[in-house]
Motif scaffolding. Structure first.
Motif, PDB file in Angstrom:
ATOM      1  N   ARG A 183       0.812  -1.220   0.000  1.00 28.28           N
ATOM      2  CA  ARG A 183       0.000   0.000   0.000  1.00 28.28           C
ATOM      3  C   ARG A 183       0.843   1.266   0.000  1.00 28.28           C
ATOM      4  O   ARG A 183       0.424   2.291  -0.529  1.00 28.28           O
ATOM      5  CB  ARG A 183      -0.920   0.006   1.229  1.00 28.28           C
ATOM      6  CG  ARG A 183      -2.029  -1.028   1.184  1.00 28.28           C
ATOM      7  CD  ARG A 183      -2.975  -0.844   2.351  1.00 28.28           C
ATOM      8  NE  ARG A 183      -4.091  -1.782   2.288  1.00 28.28           N
ATOM      9  CZ  ARG A 183      -5.092  -1.801   3.165  1.00 28.28           C
ATOM     10  NH1 ARG A 183      -5.086  -0.945   4.191  1.00 28.28           N
ATOM     11  NH2 ARG A 183      -6.068  -2.674   3.039  1.00 28.28           N
ATOM     12  N   HIS A 184       1.998   1.207   0.626  1.00 31.21           N
ATOM     13  CA  HIS A 184       2.829   2.406   0.742  1.00 31.21           C
ATOM     14  C   HIS A 184       4.258   2.093   0.297  1.00 31.21           C
ATOM     15  O   HIS A 184       5.171   2.011   1.110  1.00 31.21           O
ATOM     16  CB  HIS A 184       2.823   2.924   2.180  1.00 31.21           C
ATOM     17  CG  HIS A 184       1.455   3.215   2.714  1.00 31.21           C
ATOM     18  ND1 HIS A 184       0.711   4.296   2.292  1.00 31.21           N
ATOM     19  CD2 HIS A 184       0.698   2.541   3.625  1.00 31.21           C
ATOM     20  CE1 HIS A 184      -0.454   4.304   2.930  1.00 31.21           C
ATOM     21  NE2 HIS A 184      -0.493   3.243   3.732  1.00 31.21           N
ATOM     22  N   PRO A 185       4.477   1.891  -1.002  1.00 28.93           N
ATOM     23  CA  PRO A 185       5.820   1.563  -1.493  1.00 28.93           C
ATOM     24  C   PRO A 185       6.790   2.729  -1.300  1.00 28.93           C
ATOM     25  O   PRO A 185       6.492   3.861  -1.674  1.00 28.93           O
ATOM     26  CB  PRO A 185       5.588   1.279  -2.979  1.00 28.93           C
ATOM     27  CG  PRO A 185       4.334   2.009  -3.322  1.00 28.93           C
ATOM     28  CD  PRO A 185       3.493   1.983  -2.094  1.00 28.93           C
ATOM     29  N   TYR A 186       7.930   2.428  -0.700  1.00 27.27           N
ATOM     30  CA  TYR A 186       8.869   3.519  -0.415  1.00 27.27           C
ATOM     31  C   TYR A 186       9.560   4.041  -1.676  1.00 27.27           C
ATOM     32  O   TYR A 186      10.044   5.169  -1.710  1.00 27.27           O
ATOM     33  CB  TYR A 186       9.891   3.098   0.637  1.00 27.27           C
ATOM     34  CG  TYR A 186      10.830   1.977   0.247  1.00 27.27           C
ATOM     35  CD1 TYR A 186      12.030   2.224  -0.396  1.00 27.27           C
ATOM     36  CD2 TYR A 186      10.519   0.650   0.555  1.00 27.27           C
ATOM     37  CE1 TYR A 186      12.893   1.212  -0.729  1.00 27.27           C
ATOM     38  CE2 TYR A 186      11.381  -0.379   0.227  1.00 27.27           C
ATOM     39  CZ  TYR A 186      12.568  -0.092  -0.411  1.00 27.27           C
ATOM     40  OH  TYR A 186      13.431  -1.125  -0.748  1.00 27.27           O
ATOM     41  N   GLY A 187       9.580   3.227  -2.738  1.00 25.53           N
ATOM     42  CA  GLY A 187      10.133   3.710  -4.002  1.00 25.53           C
ATOM     43  C   GLY A 187       9.300   4.810  -4.614  1.00 25.53           C
ATOM     44  O   GLY A 187       9.801   5.632  -5.388  1.00 25.53           O
ATOM     45  N   TYR A 188       8.014   4.853  -4.277  1.00 24.48           N
ATOM     46  CA  TYR A 188       7.111   5.877  -4.778  1.00 24.48           C
ATOM     47  C   TYR A 188       7.142   7.133  -3.901  1.00 24.48           C
ATOM     48  O   TYR A 188       6.461   8.113  -4.200  1.00 24.48           O
ATOM     49  CB  TYR A 188       5.678   5.348  -4.829  1.00 24.48           C
ATOM     50  CG  TYR A 188       5.370   4.528  -6.049  1.00 24.48           C
ATOM     51  CD1 TYR A 188       4.441   4.953  -6.996  1.00 24.48           C
ATOM     52  CD2 TYR A 188       6.012   3.310  -6.280  1.00 24.48           C
ATOM     53  CE1 TYR A 188       4.150   4.197  -8.118  1.00 24.48           C
ATOM     54  CE2 TYR A 188       5.738   2.552  -7.399  1.00 24.48           C
ATOM     55  CZ  TYR A 188       4.806   2.997  -8.306  1.00 24.48           C
ATOM     56  OH  TYR A 188       4.531   2.231  -9.428  1.00 24.48           O
ATOM     57  N   ALA A 189       7.887   7.081  -2.808  1.00 22.42           N
ATOM     58  CA  ALA A 189       7.946   8.217  -1.883  1.00 22.42           C
ATOM     59  C   ALA A 189       9.317   8.868  -1.841  1.00 22.42           C
ATOM     60  O   ALA A 189       9.567   9.747  -1.018  1.00 22.42           O
ATOM     61  CB  ALA A 189       7.551   7.755  -0.485  1.00 22.42           C
ATOM     62  N   GLY A 190      10.225   8.434  -2.731  1.00 26.39           N
ATOM     63  CA  GLY A 190      11.539   9.062  -2.811  1.00 26.39           C
ATOM     64  C   GLY A 190      12.606   8.438  -1.937  1.00 26.39           C
ATOM     65  O   GLY A 190      13.681   9.022  -1.762  1.00 26.39           O
ATOM     66  N   PHE A 191      12.349   7.224  -1.404  1.00 26.56           N
ATOM     67  CA  PHE A 191      13.324   6.591  -0.522  1.00 26.56           C
ATOM     68  C   PHE A 191      14.025   5.403  -1.185  1.00 26.56           C
ATOM     69  O   PHE A 191      14.671   4.608  -0.492  1.00 26.56           O
ATOM     70  CB  PHE A 191      12.651   6.133   0.772  1.00 26.56           C
ATOM     71  CG  PHE A 191      12.106   7.269   1.593  1.00 26.56           C
ATOM     72  CD1 PHE A 191      12.951   8.115   2.282  1.00 26.56           C
ATOM     73  CD2 PHE A 191      10.743   7.501   1.658  1.00 26.56           C
ATOM     74  CE1 PHE A 191      12.464   9.164   3.027  1.00 26.56           C
ATOM     75  CE2 PHE A 191      10.231   8.546   2.399  1.00 26.56           C
ATOM     76  CZ  PHE A 191      11.095   9.394   3.094  1.00 26.56           C
ATOM     77  N   GLY A 192      13.899   5.292  -2.497  1.00 26.39           N
ATOM     78  CA  GLY A 192      14.537   4.181  -3.190  1.00 26.39           C
ATOM     79  C   GLY A 192      16.048   4.204  -3.062  1.00 26.39           C
ATOM     80  O   GLY A 192      16.686   3.166  -2.860  1.00 26.39           O
ATOM     81  N   GLU A 193      16.634   5.389  -3.183  1.00 28.91           N
ATOM     82  CA  GLU A 193      18.092   5.507  -3.087  1.00 28.91           C
ATOM     83  C   GLU A 193      18.589   5.079  -1.711  1.00 28.91           C
ATOM     84  O   GLU A 193      19.631   4.425  -1.589  1.00 28.91           O
ATOM     85  CB  GLU A 193      18.534   6.941  -3.397  1.00 28.91           C
ATOM     86  CG  GLU A 193      18.525   7.299  -4.876  1.00 28.91           C
ATOM     87  CD  GLU A 193      17.126   7.574  -5.429  1.00 28.91           C
ATOM     88  OE1 GLU A 193      16.991   7.760  -6.645  1.00 28.91           O
ATOM     89  OE2 GLU A 193      16.159   7.588  -4.624  1.00 28.91           O
ATOM     90  N   LEU A 194      17.858   5.464  -0.663  1.00 29.44           N
ATOM     91  CA  LEU A 194      18.238   5.032   0.684  1.00 29.44           C
ATOM     92  C   LEU A 194      18.152   3.516   0.795  1.00 29.44           C
ATOM     93  O   LEU A 194      19.019   2.879   1.405  1.00 29.44           O
ATOM     94  CB  LEU A 194      17.319   5.692   1.713  1.00 29.44           C
ATOM     95  CG  LEU A 194      17.532   5.268   3.174  1.00 29.44           C
ATOM     96  CD1 LEU A 194      18.936   5.618   3.638  1.00 29.44           C
ATOM     97  CD2 LEU A 194      16.484   5.916   4.074  1.00 29.44           C
ATOM     98  N   GLY A 195      17.113   2.936   0.193  1.00 30.77           N
ATOM     99  CA  GLY A 195      16.952   1.490   0.242  1.00 30.77           C
ATOM    100  C   GLY A 195      18.105   0.748  -0.409  1.00 30.77           C
ATOM    101  O   GLY A 195      18.643  -0.208   0.152  1.00 30.77           O
ATOM    102  N   VAL A 196      18.521   1.192  -1.608  1.00 33.41           N
ATOM    103  CA  VAL A 196      19.610   0.485  -2.287  1.00 33.41           C
ATOM    104  C   VAL A 196      20.935   0.704  -1.569  1.00 33.41           C
ATOM    105  O   VAL A 196      21.804  -0.179  -1.565  1.00 33.41           O
ATOM    106  CB  VAL A 196      19.716   0.888  -3.777  1.00 33.41           C
ATOM    107  CG1 VAL A 196      18.454   0.529  -4.527  1.00 33.41           C
ATOM    108  CG2 VAL A 196      20.053   2.358  -3.940  1.00 33.41           C
ATOM    109  N   PHE A 197      21.108   1.872  -0.939  1.00 31.85           N
ATOM    110  CA  PHE A 197      22.332   2.105  -0.167  1.00 31.85           C
ATOM    111  C   PHE A 197      22.433   1.111   0.988  1.00 31.85           C
ATOM    112  O   PHE A 197      23.489   0.527   1.237  1.00 31.85           O
ATOM    113  CB  PHE A 197      22.364   3.534   0.366  1.00 31.85           C
ATOM    114  CG  PHE A 197      23.582   3.843   1.202  1.00 31.85           C
ATOM    115  CD1 PHE A 197      24.792   4.164   0.597  1.00 31.85           C
ATOM    116  CD2 PHE A 197      23.519   3.794   2.583  1.00 31.85           C
ATOM    117  CE1 PHE A 197      25.924   4.421   1.368  1.00 31.85           C
ATOM    118  CE2 PHE A 197      24.641   4.055   3.358  1.00 31.85           C
ATOM    119  CZ  PHE A 197      25.849   4.373   2.751  1.00 31.85           C
TER     120      PHE A 197
END
Length: 340
Positions: A183-197
């Motif tokens: 329901r709340h994908p973090y890639g759609y909220a601008g946190f994708g870069e933090l996730g891959v880091f």
């Protein structure tokens, strides 16, 4: 071109092969950091009788080296399978949301090289669901790849007795799904870069080193930062390429949030930070020649930045992938040669 052949090419494209260096490189770097640690573990001053600590270290070194390669291979399988699972899961999630619609994909017969067309009319890579493949099939493929990652990961944990990594693996699977799923994908909220880091840098490198040695050290930590930054660069270039489509479909990636100009500045900052940390690592592992080799590779990220500025994203993505592998190869070389 037959329909069956085109379908297989579509599935291969859906696995996004150009993203796989981001999963392979951290495992290679983690294994190199582990090898460096194990080499130092066996170093002891010559004394007679040999101190008990030296005897214990040599015994531990022999055990860890004996299972080094099986565990390393299992870690590599985990990384590749997990990356493919994430790619298919993202294809599924973006596809059912309609984010991948209208990517201006050329028909296979229109391009004899089966490659995306270059600018000034860029064509985006094909996506499975958006191309008509049933979403359920894509989700099933993601599940199969995730299952392979789980089996290989469990085997690595058992062989290495690294039970803590079960939690890391579970978090990695959760992060892979919630990047664009749920329901709340973090890639759609601008946190994708933090996730891959976190997961393609810290978790992948340090998890591999921990599985191989039972501990982590400063070399592993600094190397994981560089791998994380390289993964961020790859995703940032990808998101800059897709910035218009993402904005239209409500996918607020970091590039969308910052705007193209500021996103390019953030990308340049990542490049600079990665180079600075790389200098520190290489200077410690192989002073002189290692630093010289690292400097010789600066042209790649600079070319990547120029490609992004010119909207030549196909070449920029290739350079971003090459940069991750270059760093991994450099660390392996420094560990192998620097101690001689």
């Amino acid at each position: 071109m037959s329909k069956q052949s085109a379908n297989w090419k579509l599935w291969i494209a859906g696995a996004r092969p150009r993203t796989l260096p981001a999963s392979v490189a951290p495992v290679i770097v983690g294994a190199a950091a582990a090898w460096q640690y194990l080499a130092m573990l066996g170093v002891c001053t010559e004394q007679y009788p040999e101190p008990a600590a030296c005897t214990a270290n040599r015994a531990a070194q022999a055990v860890l080296l004996g299972r080094f390669w099986p565990v390393a291979v299992l870690c590599l399988i985990v990384a590749l399978a997990l990356q493919i699972a994430v790619n298919y899961a993202n294809d599924y999630s973006d596809g059912i949301r309609g984010t991948d619609n209208g990517r201006d994909i050329p028909e296979p017969d229109d391009n004899p090289y089966d490659e995306p067309f270059d600018e000034p009319h860029p064509r985006k890579p094909q996506r499975l669901v958006a191309s008509g493949v049933p979403a359920r099939q894509v989700l099933r493929a993601a599940g199969v790849a995730a299952g392979i990652a789980c089996v290989a990961g469990l085997a690595a944990v058992i062989v290495a007795h690294a039970w803590l990594l079960l939690a890391v693996g579970a978090l990695s699977l959760l992060a892979g799904w919630t990047y664009t799923g749920g329901r709340h994908p973090y890639g759609y909220a601008g946190f994708g870069e933090l996730g891959v880091f976190l997961f393609f840098g810290l978790a992948a490198v340090l998890g591999t080193q921990y599985a191989l040695t039972g501990t982590i050290d400063l070399t592993g930590i600094l190397s994981s930062i560089c791998c994380g930054l390289n993964a961020m660069m790859l995703l940032m270039v990808n998101n800059l390429r897709d910035i218009d489509e993402d904005q239209r479909h409500g996918k607020r990636t970091l590039a969308v949030r910052l705007g193209e100009g500021n996103a390019r500045t953030a990308l340049a900052a990542c490049v600079g930070a990665e180079l600075l940390v790389s200098i520190v690592i290489v200077s410690a592992l192989w002073p002189g020649w290692g630093v010289l080799l690292m400097i010789s590779g600066i042209a790649v990220p600079l070319r990547m930045m120029r490609g992004v500025a010119r909207h030549e994203f196909r070449g920029a993505l290739m350079d971003a992938g090459y940069q991750t592998l270059f760093f991994a190869a450099l660390i392996v070389l420094c560990v192998a040669v620097g101690g001689l």
